[in-house]
Write an enzyme that holds these catalytic residues in place. Structure first.
Site, PDB file in Angstrom:
ATOM      1  CE  LYS A   1      -0.706  30.607 -22.616  1.00 15.69           C
ATOM      2  NZ  LYS A   1      -0.968  29.220 -23.004  1.00 15.69           N
TER       3      LYS A   1
ATOM      4  CG  HIS B   1     -32.076  50.096 -25.343  1.00 16.68           C
ATOM      5  ND1 HIS B   1     -32.978  51.117 -25.520  1.00 16.68           N
ATOM      6  CD2 HIS B   1     -32.751  48.939 -25.574  1.00 16.68           C
ATOM      7  CE1 HIS B   1     -34.168  50.588 -25.811  1.00 16.68           C
ATOM      8  NE2 HIS B   1     -34.044  49.266 -25.854  1.00 16.68           N
TER       9      HIS B   1
ATOM     10  CD  GLU C   1      -6.948  30.429 -28.272  1.00 16.30           C
ATOM     11  OE1 GLU C   1      -7.438  29.298 -28.143  1.00 16.30           O
ATOM     12  OE2 GLU C   1      -6.526  31.086 -27.296  1.00 16.30           O
TER      13      GLU C   1
ATOM     14  CE  LYS D   1      -5.200  19.617 -25.979  1.00 15.91           C
ATOM     15  NZ  LYS D   1      -5.381  20.049 -27.355  1.00 15.91           N
TER      16      LYS D   1
ATOM     17  N   GLY E   1      -8.504  22.959 -27.312  1.00 12.78           N
ATOM     18  CA  GLY E   1      -9.096  23.593 -26.126  1.00 12.78           C
ATOM     19  C   GLY E   1     -10.440  24.257 -26.419  1.00 12.78           C
ATOM     20  NE  ARG E   2      -9.075  27.747 -31.540  1.00  6.65           N
ATOM     21  CZ  ARG E   2      -7.782  27.494 -31.393  1.00  6.65           C
ATOM     22  NH1 ARG E   2      -7.242  27.461 -30.180  1.00  6.65           N
ATOM     23  NH2 ARG E   2      -7.009  27.267 -32.437  1.00  6.65           N
TER      24      ARG E   2
ATOM     25  CD  GLU F   1      -3.685  32.635 -16.996  1.00  2.79           C
ATOM     26  OE1 GLU F   1      -3.040  31.573 -17.130  1.00  2.79           O
ATOM     27  OE2 GLU F   1      -3.683  33.540 -17.847  1.00  2.79           O
TER      28      GLU F   1
HETATM   29  O1  F6P Z   1      -3.734  30.498 -23.830  1.00  2.00           O
HETATM   30  C1  F6P Z   1      -4.618  29.971 -24.717  1.00  2.00           C
HETATM   31  C2  F6P Z   1      -5.011  28.573 -24.344  1.00  2.00           C
HETATM   32  O2  F6P Z   1      -4.004  27.679 -24.657  1.00  2.00           O
HETATM   33  C3  F6P Z   1      -6.316  28.189 -25.025  1.00  2.00           C
HETATM   34  O3  F6P Z   1      -6.134  27.720 -26.306  1.00  2.00           O
HETATM   35  C4  F6P Z   1      -6.876  27.199 -24.088  1.00  2.00           C
HETATM   36  O4  F6P Z   1      -8.247  27.005 -24.303  1.00  2.00           O
HETATM   37  C5  F6P Z   1      -6.563  27.853 -22.764  1.00  2.00           C
HETATM   38  O5  F6P Z   1      -5.304  28.442 -22.958  1.00  2.00           O
HETATM   39  C6  F6P Z   1      -6.553  26.947 -21.562  1.00  2.00           C
HETATM   40  O6  F6P Z   1      -5.670  25.898 -21.719  1.00  2.00           O
HETATM   41  P1  F6P Z   1      -5.698  24.649 -20.760  1.00  2.00           P
HETATM   42  O7  F6P Z   1      -7.011  23.966 -20.943  1.00  2.00           O
HETATM   43  O8  F6P Z   1      -4.550  23.797 -21.178  1.00  2.00           O
HETATM   44  O9  F6P Z   1      -5.546  25.141 -19.344  1.00  2.00           O
END
Ligand code: F6P
Length: 549
Positions: free
Chosen positions: A515, A387, A356, A209, A270-271, A215
């Protein structure tokens, strides 16, 4: 706008407290025994779903009081505020309109003077053309070969939703395509996926987003380097990399051409984003029509959520049950147990969605909350989970409400597997509800002719208290449409819980501190500099540095 006061100040909250004191000692067995109509009174149907709430520690009075709580907290007005596009995500000054992504009406929906449904349709059209051209082979890689591998690179909401849906709907997947996911910044994730790929037939989807998530950007660079080792020419990148983002400027800086960007908007959290361009990997894997079925299933749940009275409103009732257990029974966790191998990633997806969104301790006034908010969400697929951790649910010291989810019709009807799976599904909720009392255990052991001494020793260990609450969610079959409805139900449940807890569900400031610190520590790890840390962190960093080379 959302109302702003503590749920504990409502009349319903006080009444629920008194009601809890009355109901708490009662066993579900006796509640069933005393009311032959209990199932009819405490279950709901929605299209192809059956939601059975009757194995919960509730009566009709509980539902009435919880609904009163929802009314006092003005849940209906909050629902309208969300659908109308008011900026209910106050701390980020944004509307919350993931529902617009699956709104197939021909009405307009204005946000900041723009008809957003028009923009949504344009991106959906772009996605459809793209998916079709992958499937019919008109879109190819740099050597003219058709695509065989789709790799989604993203994390959090840009990963968990697409991965979970692709897995859940695997039986609907296009036969010539394989979908892969890279999310963790641990190089192992990328290394293990890249090993399986052929650069000539691989399409990378960079899903972010913000397009600033470390990452994802790191993994995207690694994928591009890997690709260029084989393809050599920079110009080929545009045939193999597309981006899904709200931040077109950052995407272009990364080197992805504007025509390879699938946009979405800041009013999609995002979620909550799998319905947007973030769902491109789903649409590619299943075909666009099936992606649309997923959206239509969600739309049906949206309509139900917006229109059904609170007492028959599935997401509202599911949210109220969670409030009942968290705030009156003090339950600190909630298990999600899909009896469906395809749905095994659902608990992970719901962890982000609920934890979240509602893992907050500041209310909408900026004051610390004085009551529990989101419990821990966890779980795994049945029967495997039986199990491993079911022992604790049956005989442990903490009360864990569970959602048991299963489809009547299997997507892999092999031999007797489905009746065997479902017999476990039915047996577990029955066992959790009934338990096994002294008399029953004694009889059972006596039938085995156990000696009196041995019986006395063993009996307490074989007791099951029962009275463990479960909600059974059954659907006819796991289809894109039904999955859409189920996920939308959990989204709306999440929102209603936040409204009642008087917190903001659509921000996530709690992820920022880690972060920030990681960014400065990364600099330290890549240089000889040292910074001020507590002695634990300083020594951990030294340990790492001492093991380089
Ligand atoms: O670190 C949490 C977050 O901001 C989430 O809310 C989001 O889904 C995820 O990181 C990834 O964010 P992006 O889509 O901006 O890479």
């Amino acid at each position: 706008m959302l109302k702003n006061y503590s749920p504990t100040s409502t009349e319903a909250w006080q009444q629920l407290q008194a009601h809890y004191t009355d109901l708490q000692p009662q066993h579900l067995r006796s509640l069933f025994a005393s009311d032959p109509q209990r199932f009819e009174k405490l279950s709901l149907q929605f299209e192809e779903f059956l939601f059975d709430l009757s194995k919960n520690r509730i009566t009709e009075e509980t539902i009435d009081l919880l609904v009163k709580l929802a009314e006092e907290m003005e849940v209906p007005a909050a629902i309208e505020s969300m659908f109308r596009g008011e900026k209910i995500n106050v701390t980020e000054d944004r509307a919350v309109l993931h529902t617009a992504l699956r709104n197939f009406t021909d009405r307009e929906l204005q946000v900041d003077g723009e008809d957003i449904l028009k923009e949504v349709r344009a991106v959906q059209q772009q996605m459809q053309v793209f998916c079709d051209s992958i499937h019919n082979g008109t879109l190819t890689g740099y050597t003219g070969k058709s695509f065989r591998h789709i790799v989604n690179i993203g994390i959090g909401g840009s990963h968990l939703g697409p991965q979970m849906v692709c897995e859940a709907l695997k039986s609907y997947q296009h036969p010539n395509l394989e979908v892969h996911f890279i999310s963790n910044v641990d190089g192992t994730d990328a290394a293990e996926v890249l090993k399986k790929l052929d650069p000539e037939t691989t399409l990378f989807i960079i899903a972010s987003k913000t397009f600033t998530t470390k990452e994802t950007i790191t993994n995207a660079h690694t994928a591009r380097n890997w690709f260029l080792e084989h393809a050599k020419e920079q110009a080929h990148v545009s045939k193999h990399f597309v981006a899904l983002s709200t931040n077109t400027a950052e995407v272009e800086k990364f080197g992805i051409a504007p025509e390879n960007i699938f946009r979405f908007w800041d009013w999609v959290g995002g979620r909550f984003s799998l319905w947007s361009a973030i769902g491109l990997s789903i649409a590619c894997a299943l075909g666009y029509n099936r992606f649309e079925e997923l959206l239509r299933g969600a739309e049906a749940m949206d309509k139900h959520f917006r229109e059904a009275p609170l007492k028959q409103n599935v997401p509202v009732l599911m949210a109220l049950l969670s409030i009942w257990y968290a705030n009156f029974f003090n339950c600190q966790s909630h298990a999600i147990l899909p009896y469906d191998q395809y749905m095994r990633l659902l608990p992970e997806f719901l962890q982000q969605l609920l934890m979240e969104s509602n893992g907050k301790s500041t209310d909408r006034n900026g004051n610390p909350v004085t009551y529990q908010t989101q419990p821990v969400i966890w779980g795994a697929a049945g029967t495997n989970s039986q199990h491993s951790f079911f022992q604790l649910i049956h005989q442990g010291t903490i009360l864990i409400p569970c959602d048991f989810i299963a489809a009547a019709v299997s997507n892999n009807p092999i031999g007797e597997h489905q009746p065997l799976l479902l017999s476990n599904y039915f047996a577990q909720t029955e066992a959790l509800m009934r338990g096994k009392n002294q008399e029953e255990v004694r009889q059972e052991l006596e039938q085995k002719n156990m000696a009196a001494d041995e019986l006395k020793t063993l009996l307490p260990h074989k007791l099951f208290e029962g009275n463990k609450p479960t909600t059974s969610i059954m659907l006819r079959q796991l289809t894109p449409y039904n999955l859409g409805s189920l996920l939308a139900m959990y989204e709306h449940k999440t929102f209603v819980q936040g409204v009642i807890w008087n917190i903001y569900s659509f921000d996530q400031w709690g992820v920022e501190l880690g972060k920030q610190l990681a960014t400065s520590i990364e600099k330290e790890l890549l240089s000889n500099k040292t910074a001020d840390h507590d002695s634990s962190t300083a020594n951990l960093i030294n340990y790492y540095k001492g093991h380089l080379n």
